[in-house]
Design an enzyme around this catalytic site. Structure first.
Site, PDB file in Angstrom:
ATOM      1  N   TYR A   1       0.852  -1.190   0.000  1.00  0.00           N
ATOM      2  CA  TYR A   1       0.000   0.000   0.000  1.00  0.00           C
ATOM      3  C   TYR A   1       0.886   1.238   0.000  1.00  0.00           C
ATOM      4  CZ  TYR A   1      -3.846   3.130   0.825  1.00  0.00           C
ATOM      5  OH  TYR A   1      -4.776   4.125   0.664  1.00  0.00           O
TER       6      TYR A   1
ATOM      7  N   GLN B   1     -10.990   0.090   0.721  1.00  0.00           N
ATOM      8  CA  GLN B   1     -11.385  -0.747  -0.422  1.00  0.00           C
ATOM      9  C   GLN B   1     -10.167  -1.430  -1.042  1.00  0.00           C
ATOM     10  OE1 GLN B   1     -11.922   2.468  -0.033  1.00  0.00           O
ATOM     11  NE2 GLN B   1     -11.434   3.675  -1.864  1.00  0.00           N
TER      12      GLN B   1
ATOM     13  N   ASN C   1      -3.613   6.060   5.964  1.00  0.00           N
ATOM     14  CA  ASN C   1      -4.364   6.868   6.937  1.00  0.00           C
ATOM     15  C   ASN C   1      -5.181   5.969   7.867  1.00  0.00           C
ATOM     16  OD1 ASN C   1      -6.633   6.015   5.536  1.00  0.00           O
ATOM     17  ND2 ASN C   1      -6.849   7.906   4.362  1.00  0.00           N
TER      18      ASN C   1
ATOM     19  N   SER D   1       6.322   9.391  13.448  1.00  0.00           N
ATOM     20  CA  SER D   1       7.758   9.119  13.428  1.00  0.00           C
ATOM     21  C   SER D   1       8.461   9.810  14.603  1.00  0.00           C
ATOM     22  CB  SER D   1       8.317   9.636  12.100  1.00  0.00           C
ATOM     23  OG  SER D   1       9.586   9.108  11.868  1.00  0.00           O
TER      24      SER D   1
ATOM     25  N   GLN E   1      13.069  15.002  11.766  1.00  0.00           N
ATOM     26  CA  GLN E   1      11.898  14.240  12.199  1.00  0.00           C
ATOM     27  C   GLN E   1      10.689  15.132  12.324  1.00  0.00           C
ATOM     28  OE1 GLN E   1      11.146  10.941  12.553  1.00  0.00           O
ATOM     29  NE2 GLN E   1      13.104  11.002  11.513  1.00  0.00           N
TER      30      GLN E   1
ATOM     31  N   HIS F   1       8.173  15.897   9.536  1.00  0.00           N
ATOM     32  CA  HIS F   1       7.254  14.891   8.984  1.00  0.00           C
ATOM     33  C   HIS F   1       5.799  15.277   9.212  1.00  0.00           C
ATOM     34  CE1 HIS F   1       9.452  11.637   7.179  1.00  0.00           C
ATOM     35  NE2 HIS F   1      10.342  11.661   8.146  1.00  0.00           N
TER      36      HIS F   1
ATOM     37  N   GLU G   1      12.115   4.791  17.707  1.00  0.00           N
ATOM     38  CA  GLU G   1      12.167   4.324  16.331  1.00  0.00           C
ATOM     39  C   GLU G   1      13.582   4.556  15.771  1.00  0.00           C
ATOM     40  OE1 GLU G   1       9.870   6.715  13.667  1.00  0.00           O
ATOM     41  OE2 GLU G   1       9.916   5.232  12.051  1.00  0.00           O
ATOM     42  N   HIS G   2      14.063   5.803  15.883  1.00  0.00           N
ATOM     43  CA  HIS G   2      15.411   6.154  15.426  1.00  0.00           C
ATOM     44  C   HIS G   2      16.238   6.617  16.619  1.00  0.00           C
ATOM     45  CE1 HIS G   2      12.753   7.314  11.935  1.00  0.00           C
ATOM     46  NE2 HIS G   2      13.606   6.524  11.308  1.00  0.00           N
TER      47      HIS G   2
ATOM     48  N   ASP H   1      17.077   7.175   6.064  1.00  0.00           N
ATOM     49  CA  ASP H   1      15.759   7.260   5.432  1.00  0.00           C
ATOM     50  C   ASP H   1      15.822   6.923   3.947  1.00  0.00           C
ATOM     51  OD1 ASP H   1      14.412   7.956   7.688  1.00  0.00           O
ATOM     52  OD2 ASP H   1      14.571  10.114   7.362  1.00  0.00           O
TER      53      ASP H   1
ATOM     54  N   GLU I   1      -3.689 -35.441  29.250  1.00  0.00           N
ATOM     55  CA  GLU I   1      -4.567 -34.396  28.714  1.00  0.00           C
ATOM     56  C   GLU I   1      -5.888 -34.996  28.217  1.00  0.00           C
ATOM     57  OE1 GLU I   1      -2.277 -32.255  25.755  1.00  0.00           O
ATOM     58  OE2 GLU I   1      -0.998 -31.308  27.271  1.00  0.00           O
TER      59      GLU I   1
ATOM     60  N   HIS J   1      -4.663 -39.163  20.340  1.00  0.00           N
ATOM     61  CA  HIS J   1      -3.251 -38.790  20.278  1.00  0.00           C
ATOM     62  C   HIS J   1      -2.393 -39.931  20.837  1.00  0.00           C
ATOM     63  CE1 HIS J   1      -4.859 -34.718  19.721  1.00  0.00           C
ATOM     64  NE2 HIS J   1      -3.637 -34.257  19.511  1.00  0.00           N
TER      65      HIS J   1
END
Lengths: 439, 439
Positions: free
Chosen positions: B139, B200, B223, B246, B268, B271, B336-337, B370, B424, B429
Site C-alpha cells: 500500500y 477498499q 491513513n 515518526s 523528524q 514529517h 524508532e530512530h 531514510d 490431557e 493422540h
C-alpha cells in the site's frame, strides 16, 4: 451420541467442480461478534482505569471466585514446585523428557538468530543487533482446553531466547486449577502465575496494574473473549497469531497401515467439533481401507462423538491422480500439520511451500510433534502458513538496524539523500544530510 | 504561521517528577473511532460481495474519479517504465543508487535466514525449512505522504526474499499520480499497480476480486481508514505493524556541532505535527547551544510551521547526569530512530536493548538511513521496538518445521507422548503414538 454413519466427504481432484468443493470444505471464519467486541472494550477500559480492583471484580464475577486481594490471585515459584512434586512420577519424567527435547530444538533455532554486520571499503559499518524482549505474558486457558504441553511449547522458546521474565495467567473457575499445568510452568521456567483469565487478563498484561507487570508480548490460545482482547491490544503489545481450529492433512501413497492413518486423523478430529482432518491419496483402494478403519476404530474411542462430528462436518478423503497433484493441493491448503506418509518423503519435501509443520515418513505421527519431537506445536492454522511460521525463539527477539557511516561514506551518501529528500520536499532531511558532505 | 517561541520542553533526569513527565511526553494513542470502524467494516463487506464493482464505485466516490472498468485502474510494467524514463536523470540515478544499497543490505539479511536441520543419533531428523510468500501487496498513500523511498524500502526486501509477485496499490485522487513513486516501483520490481486506495484497496488485496489478486501479506503505511482495515483483515492475511508518528531520539555527548543536531531534530519534526524529536545530553551548556541553533535555523526552513508545532507539542531537551543514564532512558523510550552522536559509539551499543535503528557517530545522520544507507526505514514506532523489528526479508518468508522420526526414535518418543496425551485426556493422540511403539 455417536452419529450413525461416519463418512468424511469424498472428493476427486479430477472432478470439474473440485475447486469449488475444496473452497467450501476449507471455508472457516471465526464468528465476529459486535456484542463480544463491546464487552471486551469495556473490560479493557475498566482494567486500564481501575487496575487491580477491576481485575479482582471481573475475576470474582466471571470465574465465580470470592476474594478481595491480588495476593489471592498470585502463585509464586513455591506453589509451582509443589505441583511438580505432587504429580505422578511417570508424568513428571515425561514432562521433563518433552521439555528437554523442546529446549534442544529451540536452542538450534536460537543459533540461527544472531547479530551480524559488515564493513564497506570506506569504513562504513552496517548490520543488525538481535536482542530478547524484556518480559512476556503467557495466556493459558482454564478448564477443558488447559494443556500442560502448551505451557512447555509457549514458555520454553521465550526462555531460550533470553527473555528474563515469563509471566503466566490461567483462570481458575470456581477456584479449580490443573496441577499438570502448574507443574509444566515450573519446568518451563515461568516466573509468576496469576490465576486470572479472559479479556481482563489480557488487558492487565497489556497495560499493567499495581500487581501485574506490563509485558511486551502476549502469547497463548484462548476463547473468543481472549482472542478479541488480543486483537484489540495489538500494537500496544505484540501478540501471536489468533488461532483457528486445529487441522491435519495426511498425504499417503497407500502403503501405510490404514489403522495408523485413521488414528492420525482421529488425533486431530478429537480436539473439537470444528477440527479438520483430511487424507489425500492417489490410491482409491487405500482410501476405502481407511474409511473401513475409521468405522471399525471409532466405537473404541473415548471422544467418539467429537471425532464423528468433526469428520462428518469438516473431514475429507481426497483422491488424486498422483503425488505431484497431492503436493499442489498441499500448497493450496497450507495446512497446520502435514503428514507425508510416503516412501522417500525427502523427495517430496522441496515441493512443499506452505505448511506449519511437516511430518515425514510413516513413523512420524503428528501426535509425537504435539508433545515431544522438539519443534513447536503452536502452528499457523486456517491457511495462514502461507504467511506465518511456527512459534519460535524469533518471536521473542527483535532486531535493531546498526548504521555507522565513515566521514567519507556520509559525504558520498549525503549527495544521494539530498536529491531524494528534495524530491520528497523534505528539506530538513536534505540539509541534515548535506551538513555531512565534505567541501 | 510560525509560533513565536519554539521551545521544546526541558526535562531533568534527576528531578523527582521526571518519570511522570516522561510518561506524559511519550503518551501517544491513535484515536480509535467507532464511526471509522463501522465504515471500514461496510467497505470490506461490500468488496467481498461485489468485488471489482465495489472497488470501482468506492474509488469513483472517494477519489473523485470517473471510470467504469478495472482496466482504467491498472498500470502495467510499460507505464512504470515510462515514469522512470521521464523523471530527471539526477533523480533516476539517486533512486538507483539507493535501491542498490538497500538491495545489498537486505541480501546480507537474507543470508541469515536459511533452512537448517540436524540428525539425532538414532537417525531422527529435525529442522526448519524457510520459504518465501507467494504474493505480497504494497500500500502506498497518495497525496502529501506519497514517498518514492517508501516504495523502495517496502518492495525490495520482498523481492530479495524471493516473493515472485509484488502488487502495489496507490490512490490517484482526482486522477493525480506521483511519477517518482511509479519510477521507484519500476526500479524495485513491482509487478503491477492498481490506482486504488483506502479500505477498499486493503479489502481487495485481502480477499481478491476478479482483477486484483489475493495476496498473502499487506504492507505499507496509510491513513486511519487504511490502518483500521489492515487491523480488520489481520489473520485473513499477514500485515506489518500499524505505524504511529515518526520519532527520533538523539543522544549527544555535547561534542557534536549544535547546528547538525538541531537539523537532525528538524528532520523528524518536519514529517508532521505529531512527530517527536528528543535530545538527551549530559552537557547542559550544549542543550542551550542546540536551543539557540533551533531558534536561528528554524526561520530558514520550508516546513517551519510543522517543525515548530511538533517541537513545541512533543519535542524535548533532556538533561542527564551521564551517558549511562542516557542509555537507560533509551531503553525505556525504545525509540524508532536513535542517534548516538558521541565519541566511541561502539562502546555504548551493547547497552542499547530497544531501538528500531541505531545511527552511530556524528556523521551518521538519521536522514541518510531514510534514503540510502541500506537498512530499512520502515521501523517500529511508539515504543514498539520493545517487541518488533525493522521491516526485513524475514517479513516475507515463513518457516515450516521438519520432523522425520526413525523407527527407533518414534518408538521411544511414542512412550513419552502416550503418557502426556493421556494426562490431557486425548486418547486418539495417545493411540496414534502407541501404534509406533515397537513390541
Amino acid at each position: 451420541m455417536t452419529s450413525e454413519v461416519v463418512a468424511p466427504v469424498q472428493l476427486d481432484f479430477s472432478s470439474p467442480d473440485f475447486s469449488a468443493q475444496l473452497d467450501s470444505l476449507l471455508a472457516w471464519e471465526s464468528v465476529s461478534n459486535d456484542s463480544v467486541q463491546e464487552q471486551v472494550k469495556t473490560i479493557i477500559a475498566q482494567v486500564r482505569k481501575q487496575k487491580d480492583q477491576a481485575v479482582i471484580e471481573y475475576t470474582c464475577r466471571f470465574d465465580r471466585r470470592h476474594l478481595s486481594s491480588m495476593s489471592d490471585l498470585t502463585l509464586g515459584a513455591d506453589r509451582l514446585q509443589q505441583a511438580l512434586d505432587n504429580i505422578q512420577p511417570e508424568q513428571h519424567s515425561a514432562l521433563e523428557a518433552a521439555a528437554s527435547r523442546i529446549r534442544e530444538y529451540h536452542q538450534h533455532q536460537h543459533q540461527q538468530q544472531s547479530s551480524w554486520n559488515y564493513r564497506e571499503s570506506d569504513g562504513t559499518l552496517l548490520g543488525q543487533q538481535v536482542t530478547p524482549m524484556d518480559r512476556v505474558g503467557l495466556y493459558v486457558p482454564g478448564g477443558r482446553a488447559s494443556y500442560p504441553s502448551s505451557v512447555l511449547m509457549n514458555a520454553i522458546p521465550a526462555s531460550v531466547a533470553g527473555v528474563p521474565e515469563v509471566v503466566m495467567v490461567v483462570p481458575a473457575p470456581d477456584g479449580e486449577l490443573n496441577e499438570l499445568v502448574l507443574a509444566a510452568a515450573a519446568i518451563a521456567g515461568v516466573s509468576r502465575v496469576f490465576t486470572i483469565g479472559g479479556a481482563q487478563a489480557v488487558a492487565a498484561l497489556a497495560y499493567g496494574t499495581q500487581t501485574i507487570p506490563k509485558v511486551d508480548k502476549i502469547i497463548g490460545p484462548g476463547n473468543i473473549y481472549v482472542a478479541t482482547a488480543k486483537r484489540e491490544v495489538f500494537g500496544q503489545v505484540g501478540i501471536d497469531m489468533i488461532a483457528g481450529p486445529s487441522e491435519i492433512l495426511v498425504v499417503c501413497d497407500g502403503q501405510s497401515n490404514p489403522d495408523w492413518i485413521a488414528m492420525d486423523l482421529f488425533s486431530q478430529a478429537e480436539h473439537d467439533e470444528d477440527a479438520q482432518a483430511i487424507l489425500i491419496s492417489p490410491d482409491r483402494v487405500f482410501l476405502g481401507q481407511v474409511q473401513k478403519s475409521i468405522n471399525r476404530l471409532l466405537p473404541t474411542m473415548e471422544r467418539k462423538d467429537i471425532i464423528a462430528t468433526s469428520l462428518n462436518k469438516r473431514g475429507a478423503l481426497i483422491s488424486v491422480p498422483d503425488l505431484e497433484s497431492a503436493c499442489e493441493l498441499v500448497n493450496r491448503i497450507a495446512p497446520e500439520h502435514l503428514e507425508l506418509s510416503v516412501e522417500e518423503p525427502e523427495a517430496w519435501l522441496p515441493k512443499i511451500r506452505h505448511a506449519g509443520a511437516i511430518f515425514m515418513g510413516r513413523y512420524t505421527a503428528e501426535a509425537l510433534g504435539d508433545y515431544c519431537a522438539g519443534p513447536n506445536h503452536v502452528l499457523p492454522t486456517s491457511g495462514t502458513a502461507r504467511f506465518s511460521s511456527p512459534l519460535g525463539v524469533y518471536d521473542f527477539q527483535k532486531r535493531s538496524s546498526v548504521i555507522q557511516f565513515s566521514a567519507e561514506g556520509a559525504s558520498e551518501m549525503g549527495k544521494v539523500a539530498s536529491v531524494l529528500a528534495r524530491g520528497e520536499s523534505l528539506t530538513a532531511h536534505a540539509r541534515s544530510a548535506e551538513y555531512r558532505i565534505k567541501d
